[in-house]
Design a protein around this motif. Structure first.
Motif, short mmCIF file in Angstrom:
data_model
loop_
_atom_site.label_atom_id
_atom_site.label_comp_id
_atom_site.label_asym_id
_atom_site.label_seq_id
_atom_site.Cartn_x
_atom_site.Cartn_y
_atom_site.Cartn_z
N ILE A 434 0.84 -1.16 0.06
CA ILE A 434 0.14 0.17 -0.06
C ILE A 434 0.79 1.20 0.01
CG2 ILE A 434 -1.98 1.28 1.27
CD1 ILE A 434 -2.67 -1.52 2.54
N LYS A 435 0.60 2.13 -1.06
CA LYS A 435 1.68 3.13 -1.17
C LYS A 435 0.69 4.46 -1.23
CE LYS A 435 5.54 0.89 -2.68
NZ LYS A 435 6.74 0.76 -3.85
N SER A 436 1.22 5.71 -1.38
CA SER A 436 0.76 6.78 -1.65
C SER A 436 0.97 7.33 -2.99
CB SER A 436 1.03 7.98 -0.74
OG SER A 436 0.66 9.33 -1.17
N LYS A 437 0.00 7.77 -3.46
CA LYS A 437 0.15 8.19 -5.04
C LYS A 437 1.32 9.32 -5.06
CE LYS A 437 -4.03 7.32 -7.63
NZ LYS A 437 -5.28 7.78 -8.37
N LYS A 438 1.54 10.06 -4.09
CA LYS A 438 2.60 11.29 -4.22
C LYS A 438 3.77 10.35 -3.80
CE LYS A 438 -0.29 14.99 -2.66
NZ LYS A 438 -0.45 16.24 -1.96
N GLY A 439 3.95 9.12 -3.51
CA GLY A 439 5.14 8.52 -3.17
C GLY A 439 5.73 8.56 -1.98
N ASN A 440 5.21 9.08 -1.04
CA ASN A 440 5.46 9.09 0.09
C ASN A 440 5.01 7.99 1.09
OD1 ASN A 440 3.35 10.68 -0.18
ND2 ASN A 440 3.42 11.90 1.93
N ALA A 441 5.37 7.66 2.14
CA ALA A 441 4.92 6.66 3.15
C ALA A 441 3.29 6.95 3.52
CB ALA A 441 5.54 6.33 4.30
N VAL A 442 2.59 5.93 3.46
CA VAL A 442 1.36 6.04 4.16
C VAL A 442 1.28 6.30 5.47
CG1 VAL A 442 -1.13 4.85 4.34
CG2 VAL A 442 0.28 4.73 2.05
N ALA A 462 -5.57 -5.54 9.32
CA ALA A 462 -4.91 -4.04 9.59
C ALA A 462 -3.49 -4.19 9.02
CB ALA A 462 -4.80 -3.97 11.03
N ALA A 463 -3.30 -3.19 7.91
CA ALA A 463 -1.77 -3.14 7.38
C ALA A 463 -0.90 -2.97 8.52
CB ALA A 463 -1.94 -2.10 6.32
N ILE A 464 0.20 -3.66 8.23
CA ILE A 464 1.37 -3.35 9.25
C ILE A 464 2.66 -3.28 8.22
CG2 ILE A 464 3.13 -4.41 10.95
CD1 ILE A 464 0.96 -5.99 11.97
N ASN A 465 3.61 -2.04 8.34
CA ASN A 465 4.61 -1.52 7.59
C ASN A 465 4.03 -1.33 6.15
OD1 ASN A 465 6.29 -1.53 9.64
ND2 ASN A 465 6.74 -3.79 9.17
N ASN A 466 2.56 -0.95 5.98
CA ASN A 466 2.03 -0.62 4.99
C ASN A 466 1.91 -1.80 3.91
OD1 ASN A 466 1.49 1.94 5.40
ND2 ASN A 466 3.77 2.60 4.56
N LYS A 467 1.67 -3.09 4.42
CA LYS A 467 1.47 -4.25 3.56
C LYS A 467 0.48 -5.24 4.26
CE LYS A 467 5.66 -6.72 4.77
NZ LYS A 467 6.68 -7.40 4.26
N VAL A 468 -0.27 -6.03 3.70
CA VAL A 468 -1.01 -7.02 4.12
C VAL A 468 -0.67 -8.32 3.47
CG1 VAL A 468 -3.00 -5.79 5.08
CG2 VAL A 468 -2.88 -6.76 2.66
N GLY A 499 1.37 -13.80 -12.53
CA GLY A 499 2.83 -14.14 -12.56
C GLY A 499 3.54 -13.70 -11.58
N THR A 500 3.14 -12.98 -10.45
CA THR A 500 3.92 -12.54 -9.50
C THR A 500 3.19 -12.89 -8.24
OG1 THR A 500 4.96 -10.45 -8.31
CG2 THR A 500 2.69 -10.19 -9.58
N ASN A 501 3.84 -12.59 -6.76
CA ASN A 501 3.39 -12.87 -5.64
C ASN A 501 3.02 -11.64 -5.12
OD1 ASN A 501 4.21 -15.42 -6.40
ND2 ASN A 501 4.65 -16.00 -4.51
N SER A 502 3.08 -10.49 -5.50
CA SER A 502 2.91 -9.36 -4.86
C SER A 502 2.12 -8.39 -5.84
CB SER A 502 4.00 -8.56 -4.49
OG SER A 502 4.86 -8.41 -5.12
N THR A 503 1.45 -7.23 -5.42
CA THR A 503 0.76 -6.45 -6.22
C THR A 503 0.79 -4.82 -4.97
OG1 THR A 503 -1.10 -5.69 -7.67
CG2 THR A 503 -1.55 -6.66 -5.55
N THR A 504 0.78 -3.85 -5.94
CA THR A 504 0.65 -2.78 -5.22
C THR A 504 -0.66 -1.80 -5.69
OG1 THR A 504 3.19 -2.56 -5.09
CG2 THR A 504 2.01 -0.49 -4.76
#
Length: 636
Positions: A434-442, A462-468, A499-504
Motif C-alpha cells: 500500500i503506497k501513496s500516489k505522491k510517493g511518500n509513506a502512507v 490491519a496493514a502493518i508496515n504498509n502491507k498485508v 505471474g507475481t506474488n505481490s501487487t501494489t
C-alpha cells in the motif's frame, strides 16, 4: 503348630513362585512389544489380563499394539481400561485415544478428552490469528463431490500406497501372498511380507491386471512405497534392512526400514543400492520426489525426530545426497507423520495420526512454498474415521488414488481407492503493498477488507508496515479489495496477481481541511465587546449576532468556534473564567435564537491574547476596552 507353620511356608513359596512367573511373562510380553512383534505381544498381554493381572503399562502397551495394527475397536477397550486407572499419560497416548474414539464414533467423548488435553498441555492450543495476515484456503477442504471407488486390484489382504510409473502404469504394495500356504508372515500383523506390483491404467481406470515388478526388487522381507523419476529410469523404494542376502538389525534385533534406489535397463529393475543417509538404528521409508526431482522427501524416526515418525527431505544432485533436514515443527508432530506426496504445484500431501482429525491416520496438505506451513485437511469421503493415507493424484485430470481400511466397502485390511474430481487449490503467499500516489509513506491506520469476486467478505486486516499478507491464496483467482484510511480517499478495486506474488495499490491523499476562516472578516463584523467585569450581551452586540444567525441558517454545514477574551485587570485565573462566561453567554444567545448547540464550541483565553500591549505598558480605558471581546471562527 509346626504343621501350620509348614503350611504357611508352602503357601508363601507358591505365591512368590506365581508372582515370579507372572513377572517373567510380563517381561517377555514387554520384550515382544519393544521389538514390534505386536501379534505375539497382544497374545501375551491378553493372557495376562485373563489371569487377573493388570497395570497401567500393560493396558497402554496393549492399546498401542492394537493401535499400530489399526485395530481401533480393541485399542479402545485397552485405552478405556487405562484411562479408568489414570489420566496421567503421555501426550501421544492422549491423541491415540482421541483417534480411536473418533474411529469408533464416540465423538462427544473425544471432544471432552481433547478439551482435557488442552488443559493439561496448553501449548497444543493454536496460535492466535495475526491481524495483518489472512489465510484464504479453508481449513477443511470440502471434497464431498469427488467420486471414490474401491479398486479392482485389491486382494483380501493389505494393498496400499500407489505410485505412478509413467502415464499408463501404477506400482503398489501388497501382501496378497498371505493366501499361499508357505508364505512367511510378518510379526507385525500376521500377514505375508509385502511385495511391489504393477498394473496398467486405461484412461483413468485400472485394468485389474497385476504382475510383480520385474528384477531383483522383491526379496524376503517387505518392499513398499516406490516413487519413480519422470523418465521412468530410476526408482526409490522402501525395504526392510536387507541388501542381497545380508539382513541387518538394530541394537534390539529389529529389522528396520531403509530407502533403496534401483535403475531400469529397459527390461527389469537392476542395480539396487542403499541410500547413504540410512542407518541400522532407525527407519527411513516412503520416499517422494519434488516436482524438479531435486529433493527426496521421506518419513523417518532418526535421532532428533519429534514423534513416532517425522517428515524429512534430502537434496539430490548428480547422484549425491545432502544431509536430511526436518520439515519442521509446523508439520511434524509427536505422532506418526508419514506417506508424503508432492504435487507439481509444490503442495505436500501427507498423513498424520496426531492432529484432531476424524480418527486413525488422516490426510492433510500444506504449501511448501508458503512461509507459514499452515496445515489443511480434507472432508469426507477422502478422510474417514479409519486410516486414510498414501494419496497421489494428477492435478491435470483431478484423478488419483488413496489407501484406506474403512469398513463400508473394504475388501482387505488396507484397500486402494480410485478417486476423481479432486482439485486442491494452489497455496502461495501473496502480498498487497500500500503506497501513496505522491510517493511518500502512507500515514495513519489502514484497514483492508478483502472480498471474493462475488463481494463476499473473506476477511478484514490491519496493514502493518504498509502491507498485508494473503496466505495460502490461489494466485489465479481475483479478489476485490477495499482500503480505508482517514487520511486518504476510500479505495476499492479488483486486484489480481499476474505471474507475481505481490501487487501494489496507490491511495490518494485527501485534500487538506480548509484553514479556519475568520467570521468577522467574512461578514465584516466588529468584535463583540463587553462592559468591565461583565459577560452580558449588550444591545449593539445583539445586532451583530443576528447577522451570524442569518449566515449559520444559510450554511448549515458551518460549525462555529466562539473565543472569549478579557483585559489585564484582576487575577489571571479570574479573567480566564470571565472570558469563558463571555463565550458561553454568546453561545447561549445564538442557541436561544435557533442555532443548534452542537454546532458551537466555546473557549476562554482570559488575558492571554490581547490585541495590543496593555499587558506590559500603561493603556487608556479605550485600549483596555478593545481587549474585552468575543471572536468567531468557522470550524468547517
Amino acid at each position: 503348630m509346626r504343621l501350620h507353620f509348614k503350611y504357611i511356608t508352602i503357601c508363601l513359596l507358591l505365591v512368590s513362585g506365581l508372582m515370579y512367573g507372572q513377572q517373567g511373562r510380563v517381561a517377555i510380553a514387554n520384550s515382544k512389544y519393544n521389538s514390534m512383534s505386536y501379534v505375539d505381544a497382544i497374545a501375551l498381554y491378553t493372557n495376562l489380563v485373563a489371569d487377573g493381572y493388570s497395570s497401567t503399562q500393560l493396558f497402554e502397551n496393549l492399546g498401542n499394539s492394537y493401535y499400530l495394527q489399526s485395530n481401533y475397536a480393541l485399542a479402545k477397550v485397552s485405552y478405556d481400561s487405562l484411562f479408568k486407572r489414570t489420566e496421567n499419560v503421555s501426550l501421544s497416548t492422549y491423541y491415540r485415544y482421541i483417534n480411536v474414539l473418533r474411529s469408533e464414533k464416540n465423538n462427544e467423548q473425544a471432544d471432552n478428552l481433547y478439551a482435557k488435553l488442552l488443559q493439561k498441555y496448553p501449548k497444543e492450543k493454536r496460535d492466535a490469528a495475526i491481524t495483518s495476515r489472512l489465510f484464504l484456503s479453508p481449513e477443511e477442504l470440502p471434497v464431498s463431490s469427488i467420486a471414490l471407488k474401491n479398486s479392482k486390484i485389491n486382494s483380501p489382504y493389505s494393498d496400499y500406497k500407489v505410485s505412478y510409473l509413467g502415464e499408463d502404469k501404477i506400482v503398489y504394495s501388497s501382501s496378497k501372498e498371505t493366501k499361499k500356504f508357505l508364505s512367511i508372515k510378518s510379526i507385525w500383523n500376521n500377514e505375508a511380507y509385502t511385495n511391489l506390483y504393477e498394473s496398467s491404467i486405461d484412461g483413468d481406470t485400472l485394468t485389474g491386471e497385476v504382475s510383480k515388478l520385474k528384477g531383483r526388487i522383491n526379496r524376503f522381507y517387505n518392499e513398499s512405497s516406490a516413487v519413480f523419476t519422470k523418465d521412468g529410469k530410476t526408482m526409490y523404494f522402501t525395504r526392510n534392512n536387507q541388501l542381497g542376502r545380508k539382513v541387518k538389525t538394530d541394537s534390539l534385533e529389529n529389522v528396520l526400514l531403509k530407502i533403496y534406489k534401483a535403475t531400469y535397463n529397459g527390461k527389469r529393475w537392476v542395480g539396487v543400492e542403499e541410500l547413504p543417509f540410512n542407518s541400522n538404528q532407525y527407519n527411513c521409508a516412503h520416499p517422494a520426489l519434488s516436482p524438479d526431482e531435486d529433493y527426496l522427501y521421506f518419513s523417518s524416526d532418526m535421532p532428533g525426530s519429534k514423534g513416532g515418525s517425522d517428515l524429512y527431505r534430502v537434496s539430490i544432485s548428480d547422484n549425491t545426497y545432502g544431509t536430511p533436514e526436518s520439515l519442521g515443527d509446523q508439520i511434524n508432530t509427536l505422532g506418526r507423520d508419514t506417506f508424503p506426496f508432492i504435487t507439481p504445484e509444490n503442495v505436500l500431501i501427507f498423513s498424520s495420526d496426531y492432529r484432531n482429525g476424524q480418527g486413525g491416520l488422516d490426510l492433510y496438505y500444506t504449501g511448501l512454498k508458503s512461509t507459514n506451513k499452515k496445515i489443511y485437511t480434507f472432508s469426507a469421503p477422502i478422510n474417514s474415521s479409519f486410516d486414510d493415507f498414501g494419496l497421489v493424484y494428477k492435478v491435470s485430470s483431478g484423478t488419483g488414488f488413496l489407501t484406506s481400511n474403512r469398513k463400508e466397502d473394504n475388501v482387505g485390511s488396507d484397500d486402494i481407492y480410485a478417486l476423481s474430481g479432486l482439485s486442491i487449490p494452489k497455496l502461495e503467499d501473496l502480498t498487497v503493498m500500500i503506497k501513496s500516489k505522491k510517493g511518500n509513506a502512507v500515514i495513519g491506520n489502514t484497514a483492508v477488507i478483502l472480498l471474493n469476486e462475488n463481494n463476499s467478505i473473506l476477511g478484514v486486516l490491519a496493514a502493518i508496515n504498509n502491507k498485508v499478507s494473503l496466505l495460502d491464496a490461489d494466485p489465479s483467482k481475483r479478489y476485490n479489495i477495499q482500503v480505508k484510511n482517514e487520511n486518504y480517499e476510500p479505495y476499492a478495486s479488483l486486484i489480481k496477481f499476474e505471474g507475481t506474488n505481490s501487487t501494489t495499490i496507490y491511495l490518494t491523499e485527501k485534500a487538506p481541511p480548509p484553514a479556519p476562516v475568520d467570521l468577522q472578516e467574512l461578514l465584516k463584523l466588529e468584535n463583540i465587546y463587553f462592559a468591565f467585569d461583565k459577560h452580558a450581551i449588550r444591545k449593539d452586540a445583539a445586532i451583530e449576532l443576528a447577522k451570524i444567525v442569518e449566515i449559520l441558517n444559510k450554511y448549515p454545514v458551518i460549525e462555529l468556534e466562539i473565543i472569549g477574551h478579557t483585559d489585564s485587570f484582576g487575577p489571571a485565573a479570574y479573567n480566564e473564567m470571565l472570558s469563558a462566561r463571555r463565550a458561553a453567554s454568546t453561545k447561549q444567545w445564538l442557541v436561544e435564537n435557533g442555532i443548534s448547540a452542537d454546532r458551537i464550541t466555546t473557549f476562554g483565553y482570559g488575558e492571554k491574547r490581547p490585541i495590543n500591549d496593555c499587558a506590559t505598558k500603561k493603556c487608556t480605558k479605550e485600549q483596555h476596552y478593545k481587549n474585552r471581546r468575543t471572536e468567531f471562527l468557522i470550524k468547517q
